[in-house]
Design a protein around this motif. Sequence first.
Motif, PDB file in Angstrom:
ATOM      1  N   UNK A   1      59.352  -2.844  49.060  1.00 17.77           N
ATOM      2  CA  UNK A   1      58.099  -3.172  49.743  1.00 17.77           C
ATOM      3  C   UNK A   1      58.092  -2.589  51.150  1.00 17.77           C
ATOM      4  N   UNK A   2      59.236  -2.621  51.832  1.00 16.61           N
ATOM      5  CA  UNK A   2      59.309  -2.041  53.177  1.00 16.61           C
ATOM      6  C   UNK A   2      58.976  -0.549  53.125  1.00 16.61           C
ATOM      7  N   UNK A   3      59.500   0.145  52.124  1.00 16.38           N
ATOM      8  CA  UNK A   3      59.193   1.559  51.968  1.00 16.38           C
ATOM      9  C   UNK A   3      57.726   1.801  51.667  1.00 16.38           C
ATOM     10  N   UNK A   4      57.154   0.982  50.796  1.00 21.68           N
ATOM     11  CA  UNK A   4      55.736   1.126  50.460  1.00 21.68           C
ATOM     12  C   UNK A   4      54.854   0.776  51.655  1.00 21.68           C
ATOM     13  N   UNK A   5      55.296  -0.172  52.463  1.00 23.29           N
ATOM     14  CA  UNK A   5      54.535  -0.535  53.657  1.00 23.29           C
ATOM     15  C   UNK A   5      54.513   0.618  54.647  1.00 23.29           C
ATOM     16  N   UNK A   6      55.647   1.291  54.799  1.00 19.84           N
ATOM     17  CA  UNK A   6      55.692   2.481  55.646  1.00 19.84           C
ATOM     18  C   UNK A   6      54.728   3.538  55.126  1.00 19.84           C
ATOM     19  N   UNK A   7      54.761   3.783  53.812  1.00 17.61           N
ATOM     20  CA  UNK A   7      53.876   4.784  53.211  1.00 17.61           C
ATOM     21  C   UNK A   7      52.411   4.415  53.434  1.00 17.61           C
ATOM     22  N   UNK A   8      52.092   3.147  53.256  1.00 13.93           N
ATOM     23  CA  UNK A   8      50.722   2.667  53.436  1.00 13.93           C
ATOM     24  C   UNK A   8      50.276   2.855  54.885  1.00 13.93           C
ATOM     25  N   UNK A   9      51.121   2.467  55.821  1.00  9.20           N
ATOM     26  CA  UNK A   9      50.789   2.623  57.231  1.00  9.20           C
ATOM     27  C   UNK A   9      50.633   4.085  57.623  1.00  9.20           C
ATOM     28  N   UNK A  10      51.514   4.926  57.096  1.00 12.22           N
ATOM     29  CA  UNK A  10      51.446   6.361  57.397  1.00 12.22           C
ATOM     30  C   UNK A  10      50.156   6.960  56.846  1.00 12.22           C
ATOM     31  N   UNK A  11      49.783   6.560  55.638  1.00 12.59           N
ATOM     32  CA  UNK A  11      48.553   7.059  55.030  1.00 12.59           C
ATOM     33  C   UNK A  11      47.333   6.598  55.825  1.00 12.59           C
ATOM     34  N   UNK A  12      47.333   5.342  56.264  1.00 12.14           N
ATOM     35  CA  UNK A  12      46.212   4.862  57.083  1.00 12.14           C
ATOM     36  C   UNK A  12      46.095   5.675  58.369  1.00 12.14           C
ATOM     37  N   UNK A  13      47.235   5.988  58.974  1.00 12.44           N
ATOM     38  CA  UNK A  13      47.233   6.809  60.192  1.00 12.44           C
ATOM     39  C   UNK A  13      46.678   8.201  59.895  1.00 12.44           C
ATOM     40  N   UNK A  14      47.119   8.791  58.779  1.00 12.96           N
ATOM     41  CA  UNK A  14      46.644  10.120  58.408  1.00 12.96           C
ATOM     42  C   UNK A  14      45.148  10.118  58.099  1.00 12.96           C
ATOM     43  N   UNK A  15      44.666   9.047  57.464  1.00 19.67           N
ATOM     44  CA  UNK A  15      43.234   8.933  57.191  1.00 19.67           C
ATOM     45  C   UNK A  15      42.464   8.920  58.510  1.00 19.67           C
ATOM     46  N   UNK A  16      42.945   8.123  59.452  1.00 24.23           N
ATOM     47  CA  UNK A  16      42.301   8.071  60.764  1.00 24.23           C
ATOM     48  C   UNK A  16      42.314   9.407  61.468  1.00 24.23           C
TER      49      UNK A  16
ATOM     50  N   UNK B   1      38.723  -0.715  48.971  1.00 15.62           N
ATOM     51  CA  UNK B   1      39.407   0.057  50.016  1.00 15.62           C
ATOM     52  C   UNK B   1      38.896   1.487  50.054  1.00 15.62           C
ATOM     53  N   UNK B   2      38.760   2.119  48.881  1.00 10.87           N
ATOM     54  CA  UNK B   2      38.250   3.483  48.819  1.00 10.87           C
ATOM     55  C   UNK B   2      36.816   3.548  49.335  1.00 10.87           C
ATOM     56  N   UNK B   3      36.033   2.524  49.002  1.00  8.60           N
ATOM     57  CA  UNK B   3      34.637   2.499  49.445  1.00  8.60           C
ATOM     58  C   UNK B   3      34.552   2.409  50.966  1.00  8.60           C
ATOM     59  N   UNK B   4      35.419   1.606  51.567  1.00  8.36           N
ATOM     60  CA  UNK B   4      35.432   1.471  53.022  1.00  8.36           C
ATOM     61  C   UNK B   4      35.765   2.820  53.662  1.00  8.36           C
ATOM     62  N   UNK B   5      36.767   3.511  53.126  1.00  5.95           N
ATOM     63  CA  UNK B   5      37.141   4.831  53.648  1.00  5.95           C
ATOM     64  C   UNK B   5      35.982   5.813  53.491  1.00  5.95           C
ATOM     65  N   UNK B   6      35.323   5.770  52.333  1.00  8.17           N
ATOM     66  CA  UNK B   6      34.204   6.675  52.078  1.00  8.17           C
ATOM     67  C   UNK B   6      33.048   6.425  53.046  1.00  8.17           C
TER      68      UNK B   6
END
Length: 198
Positions: A106-121, A179-184
């Motif tokens: 979960x810690x690894x997936x949380x890092x991936x999730x946070x990194x992806x959110x940063x990249x989206x931004x 989540x995808x809709x919010x990003x869109x």
Amino acid sequence: MGPVTDTRTRPVALAVWLVIAGAVGWWAAYSLTMERFELLANPGAAASCDFSVLVQCTANLESPQGSAFGFPNPILGLACWVAPIVVGMAILAGARFATWFWLLFLAGMTFAFGFVLWLIGQSIFVLGTLCPWCMVTWVVTIPSFYAVLLHTLRIVGTGAISRTAARLTGWLPLLAIVSFAVIAVIAQLRLDVLDNLF
């Protein structure tokens, strides 16, 4: 022998998803890595995934954000997307993981999730582009994080937390779609995607 507990269950649906998501994410990382090699070999060339000023890979790959840790981000994807595939296949083969393993995963997936959110931004608000292969990565990372989070809460949580996580698991597809809709919506408001696709 005592009764089997939640920590010993085999989350088959999660395992199948992890294998699929890992394979898709790895392929996206591989494709981006090949594009990066092509751009290095032919400076000034356009990547094959460049469709317009808005939808393209080149701007993302050649930006500082595209090498956030000092090397191209896709290399991180090539290394890390193997983990969900291995975990998923191990579960399907009958492996049972201890609680500490799920917490680390979960810690690894949380890092991936946070990194992806940063990249989206960064893509939407700084670079003003939507990278096709990057978006594929977003599409598999976000629900993977939700799935691993809820599974981990279900097996390590107690009482209401575990029951709530178990109930929310059935809502994972809707949670991902929202989540995808919010990003869109954010992308549309910021980049006017519909008018600038091509």
